[in-house]
Structures are given as structure tokens and as C-alpha cells.
Design an enzyme around this catalytic site. Sequence first.
Site, PDB file in Angstrom:
ATOM      1  N   VAL A 194       2.134  25.967  99.136  1.00  0.00           N
ATOM      2  CA  VAL A 194       2.137  26.112 100.603  1.00  0.00           C
ATOM      3  C   VAL A 194       0.987  27.005 101.064  1.00  0.00           C
ATOM      4  O   VAL A 194       0.344  26.737 102.083  1.00  0.00           O
ATOM      5  CB  VAL A 194       3.510  26.653 101.102  1.00  0.00           C
ATOM      6  CG1 VAL A 194       3.507  26.798 102.621  1.00  0.00           C
ATOM      7  CG2 VAL A 194       4.638  25.738 100.658  1.00  0.00           C
TER       8      VAL A 194
ATOM      9  N   LYS B  44       0.421  37.592  92.497  1.00  0.00           N
ATOM     10  CA  LYS B  44       1.094  38.309  91.417  1.00  0.00           C
ATOM     11  C   LYS B  44       0.352  38.166  90.082  1.00  0.00           C
ATOM     12  O   LYS B  44       0.135  39.132  89.375  1.00  0.00           O
ATOM     13  CB  LYS B  44       2.517  37.749  91.309  1.00  0.00           C
ATOM     14  CG  LYS B  44       3.463  38.561  90.457  1.00  0.00           C
ATOM     15  CD  LYS B  44       4.909  38.094  90.624  1.00  0.00           C
ATOM     16  CE  LYS B  44       5.110  36.707  90.088  1.00  0.00           C
ATOM     17  NZ  LYS B  44       6.475  36.222  90.144  1.00  0.00           N
TER      18      LYS B  44
ATOM     19  N   LYS C 174      13.319  30.222 103.073  1.00  0.00           N
ATOM     20  CA  LYS C 174      14.660  29.928 103.622  1.00  0.00           C
ATOM     21  C   LYS C 174      15.763  30.788 103.015  1.00  0.00           C
ATOM     22  O   LYS C 174      16.709  31.168 103.678  1.00  0.00           O
ATOM     23  CB  LYS C 174      14.998  28.441 103.471  1.00  0.00           C
ATOM     24  CG  LYS C 174      14.770  27.846 102.095  1.00  0.00           C
ATOM     25  CD  LYS C 174      13.460  27.095 102.036  1.00  0.00           C
ATOM     26  CE  LYS C 174      12.983  26.924 100.611  1.00  0.00           C
ATOM     27  NZ  LYS C 174      12.081  25.826 100.401  1.00  0.00           N
TER      28      LYS C 174
ATOM     29  N   GLU D 210       9.542  28.611 111.152  1.00  0.00           N
ATOM     30  CA  GLU D 210       9.724  27.161 111.336  1.00  0.00           C
ATOM     31  C   GLU D 210       9.570  26.401 110.013  1.00  0.00           C
ATOM     32  O   GLU D 210      10.298  25.437 109.748  1.00  0.00           O
ATOM     33  CB  GLU D 210       8.679  26.649 112.343  1.00  0.00           C
ATOM     34  CG  GLU D 210       8.868  25.213 112.757  1.00  0.00           C
ATOM     35  CD  GLU D 210      10.166  24.983 113.507  1.00  0.00           C
ATOM     36  OE1 GLU D 210      10.288  25.448 114.637  1.00  0.00           O
ATOM     37  OE2 GLU D 210      11.071  24.330 112.938  1.00  0.00           O
TER      38      GLU D 210
ATOM     39  N   GLY E 160      10.353  21.444 106.633  1.00  0.00           N
ATOM     40  CA  GLY E 160       8.892  21.303 106.581  1.00  0.00           C
ATOM     41  C   GLY E 160       8.249  21.103 107.935  1.00  0.00           C
ATOM     42  O   GLY E 160       8.266  21.996 108.784  1.00  0.00           O
TER      43      GLY E 160
ATOM     44  N   ILE F  25       8.997  19.206 110.475  1.00  0.00           N
ATOM     45  CA  ILE F  25       9.796  18.873 111.674  1.00  0.00           C
ATOM     46  C   ILE F  25      10.044  20.165 112.467  1.00  0.00           C
ATOM     47  O   ILE F  25      10.631  21.108 111.933  1.00  0.00           O
ATOM     48  CB  ILE F  25      11.160  18.248 111.307  1.00  0.00           C
ATOM     49  CG1 ILE F  25      10.983  17.010 110.423  1.00  0.00           C
ATOM     50  CG2 ILE F  25      11.956  17.901 112.557  1.00  0.00           C
ATOM     51  CD1 ILE F  25      12.297  16.396 109.929  1.00  0.00           C
TER      52      ILE F  25
ATOM     53  N   GLY G 150       4.692  18.980  93.934  1.00  0.00           N
ATOM     54  CA  GLY G 150       4.789  20.262  94.659  1.00  0.00           C
ATOM     55  C   GLY G 150       5.930  20.302  95.663  1.00  0.00           C
ATOM     56  O   GLY G 150       5.949  21.164  96.543  1.00  0.00           O
TER      57      GLY G 150
ATOM     58  N   ASP H 228      19.208  24.847  98.462  1.00  0.00           N
ATOM     59  CA  ASP H 228      18.084  24.895  99.410  1.00  0.00           C
ATOM     60  C   ASP H 228      18.508  24.296 100.757  1.00  0.00           C
ATOM     61  O   ASP H 228      18.261  24.879 101.821  1.00  0.00           O
ATOM     62  CB  ASP H 228      16.913  24.105  98.801  1.00  0.00           C
ATOM     63  CG  ASP H 228      15.710  24.040  99.699  1.00  0.00           C
ATOM     64  OD1 ASP H 228      14.934  24.998  99.729  1.00  0.00           O
ATOM     65  OD2 ASP H 228      15.559  23.016 100.397  1.00  0.00           O
TER      66      ASP H 228
ATOM     67  N   LYS I  42      18.953  26.203 104.603  1.00  0.00           N
ATOM     68  CA  LYS I  42      18.393  25.665 105.849  1.00  0.00           C
ATOM     69  C   LYS I  42      19.502  25.426 106.871  1.00  0.00           C
ATOM     70  O   LYS I  42      19.341  25.676 108.071  1.00  0.00           O
ATOM     71  CB  LYS I  42      17.627  24.368 105.542  1.00  0.00           C
ATOM     72  CG  LYS I  42      16.388  24.619 104.677  1.00  0.00           C
ATOM     73  CD  LYS I  42      15.822  23.358 104.063  1.00  0.00           C
ATOM     74  CE  LYS I  42      14.563  23.651 103.247  1.00  0.00           C
ATOM     75  NZ  LYS I  42      14.110  22.534 102.401  1.00  0.00           N
TER      76      LYS I  42
HETATM   77  N1  HSE Z   1      11.940  22.406  97.706  1.00  0.00           N
HETATM   78  C1  HSE Z   1      11.969  22.139  99.105  1.00  0.00           C
HETATM   79  C2  HSE Z   1      12.288  20.671  99.321  1.00  0.00           C
HETATM   80  C3  HSE Z   1      10.650  22.499  99.719  1.00  0.00           C
HETATM   81  O1  HSE Z   1      12.219  19.908  98.356  1.00  0.00           O
HETATM   82  O2  HSE Z   1      12.621  20.290 100.437  1.00  0.00           O
HETATM   83  C4  HSE Z   1      10.642  22.532 101.206  1.00  0.00           C
HETATM   84  O3  HSE Z   1      11.534  23.488 101.714  1.00  0.00           O
END
Ligand code: HSE
Length: 394
Positions: free
Chosen positions: A15, A39, A97, A121, A126, A128, A179, A193, A197
Site C-alpha cells: 500500500v 523496519k 482496520k 477510508e 479499499g 470504495i 498483494g 479482517d 471493517k
Molecule cells: N487483506 C485485505 C483484503 C486487504 O484482502 O481485503 C484490504 O483491506
Amino acid sequence: MGKEINIGLFGFGCVGKGLYDVLNNSKGISANIKKIAVKNRDKKRSLPSEYFTFNKYDLLDNPSINLIVELIDDAEEAYNIVTYALKNGKNVVTANKKLIAEHMEELVSLQNETGCSLLYEAAVCGSIPIIRTIEEYYVTELLYSVQGIFNGSSNYILSKTFAEGWPYDKALKEAQDLGFAETDPTLDVGGFDAKYKLVILTAHSFGLYVRPEDVFNYGIQNLNMCDIQYAKEKGYKIKLIPKVYRVGENEVTLYVMPQFVTNESNLYRVDNEYNGVTVEAAFSDKQFFRGKGAGGHPTGSAVLSDIAANSYNYKYEYHKNDINSGIEYTRNIELEIYFRYMNPEQFEKSKFISIKEKHESQDFNYVIGKVLLSDLMDDDYFSQEGSFVIQIGD
Ligand code: HSE
């Protein structure tokens, strides 16, 4: 033109590099990356070494930097960076997040106390612009529900295994190589994840702070060919759906689980790394948003949009906190599910409120029935080996 922005950037992964590209190809914003904190000292990087530092205070205590952009994947260190920056008078943009979901209430208070702004955001879906849309467009609307596909990696895996017959491991590897996936892909495929969100959108949509650990998430790791075959025969797709919705005037529920989706749903055609969000409200009715949910450039573009918003002194107002105060979270709701189990001896009728259909054969056993969300979350029965749960309905 807004004020000039001098960025201290944390992280130069997928990102971070995406942001760098997007920023260098964008007009109408006066922003430049002053310094990047990373890092790993041994990694070869695409920019000259003068850009980089290994000391976070070179950014945090640098008076010429007026915006911290945090794009690392360590949520604990991100918390230290973000809170230090806010307490020391710097605005922050982040895509993290987990950090936001786990510390939402504290981070909102910190913004109020310091007068600094925290924009995120890029943390949800992503490219949206769903947080700002909920904050601004739906400010006076009575929201009924927000749901969709919030994780690009698991949607990519579901799309490839379902439509193209790829093995699960190949699809996951590809999602990592492109990625899309988190460093620990369990966060993607386990529904964590998507849950982070969802927790963030719940705060903006209903003014309710829920701790992620109090929310049920059921991932796609145990999906097998029988489930895919069943869905295909019925004309469904299987999608990993986070959702929050009103169940009464002062109650909402939220959870993440796989769901059968019919071709009448907008989400049916949201495939690969795309995300989709359906918002339902009292007067605007149903609206649907679709866009790339993962990847360096789509996410970088959301970060840049926050940087631009910051140059105009934009802040989230968290309007629904005042409007909806008193709203509560309940897990006491009935859900209709498909439950696939390994062998007939494992079946326990008492786990279900009611049963509509049951099938047992040599290699495929399932039941369609109603259960309580709280039982799904608390009872190990539904996560036993060889089993899988998919929600029926919208
Ligand atoms: N790992 C997350 C996904 C990245 O696949 O949606 C975006 O938040």
C-alpha cells in the site's frame, strides 16, 4: 487548493508503494512524502536511501511534517504511532482496520481531546468511499442495514475455487502474490479482517461501538467440494458476508459468515478482489457500491483521498453517536443455516430451534435449520471437524 501537506510515511509495502505511485500521478494536491520509516534494514528499496529512516521519532517529532500516514501491518506498533502523533498535534491517515476496530472509542475520544483528525477510508473496502459516504450522505438517514463483501482475498479465493475449479491453496497463494492478503492470511480467510471493517462501519452507521471479540466471525477455510456442488445445483454462489442490521428500534446485530447468494443479489456479480457494499435506509432505500477492495493502487488511492481531505481540514464527525445513543447490540436472533457435518452420529437435533431439511448419504450430510446467533458463536458443536456453516437468506 488546500494547505500544503508534508507527509511522514510509515511503511513501504504494497500500500505504501501504491500510495507513492498514485501521489506521483495525481494533480490538484500539494502533498509530498518527506520521510519514510521502515523496519527492515536489509530490504532493497525502489527509492533512494535518503528517503528512509529506521527511527520513528524522525517523523513523529519532525516539525516540518504535518501529516502522519501510517501503512504498517503491525496493529500494536500502529497504535503507538497513531496515538503519539495525535497527542502531539499531528493529523493522521491510516489504513489499519485492526487498529481502528480494536481502539475505536478511545481513538474518537483522542480526536475530540486533541482537535486532531484521524482518517481511515482505506481501512474499509479499499477504493470504495464507504466511510465518508455513510458519514456525509446518510447523516440524517435512518439506516436499516450495511452488508456486503469486505475482504478481497477471501472473495478472490471463493471466485477462483467456485468458477474456475482452482484448488484452495493455489487461489490463496495467488491472492498473496497479488498483494491482496494480510501477512497472516488467517485474518482474511477466517473472517477477522471483514469483522474489523464491519465493526468500524457499525460505529459510523449506528453510533455503536462493539468490541471485535464480541462479534461472531466464521471463515471459509473448511469449505469443500460438497458445499460448492450444493450451491451450484441451487444456482447460488457462496460469499463471505459481514452484515450489521437493525432488529428492533433500539437493537442491531452484526456477524460475519459465508452465505448463499442468489443471482438477484448485487453481490452475486462481485468477484475476485472486488468488494461490494449494500446500504439500506428508510428513505433512500437500497444502494449498492462496488469497487476494488484490495491491492496497492486501489488502496493507495483511498489513502490519497484522505490526504486530500486532510488538506481541507476534513474530520469525521461521528454524527450517529449523538443521533442513535441508546442503541444496543444483540446476539439473540434466529438465523437459518446450512450445516454440513461429517457423520450421522455427530448430528444433534437439540442444537437447532427448527429443522426444515435433512440429508444424509455416504459422503455428504447436511441439515437446513434455524439456530440462535449466540449458540453459533458459543457452542463448539458448529465448529467441529468436518463441518461447515453457510447462512441461508439475504
Ligand atoms: N487483506 C485485505 C483484503 C486487504 O484482502 O481485503 C484490504 O483491506
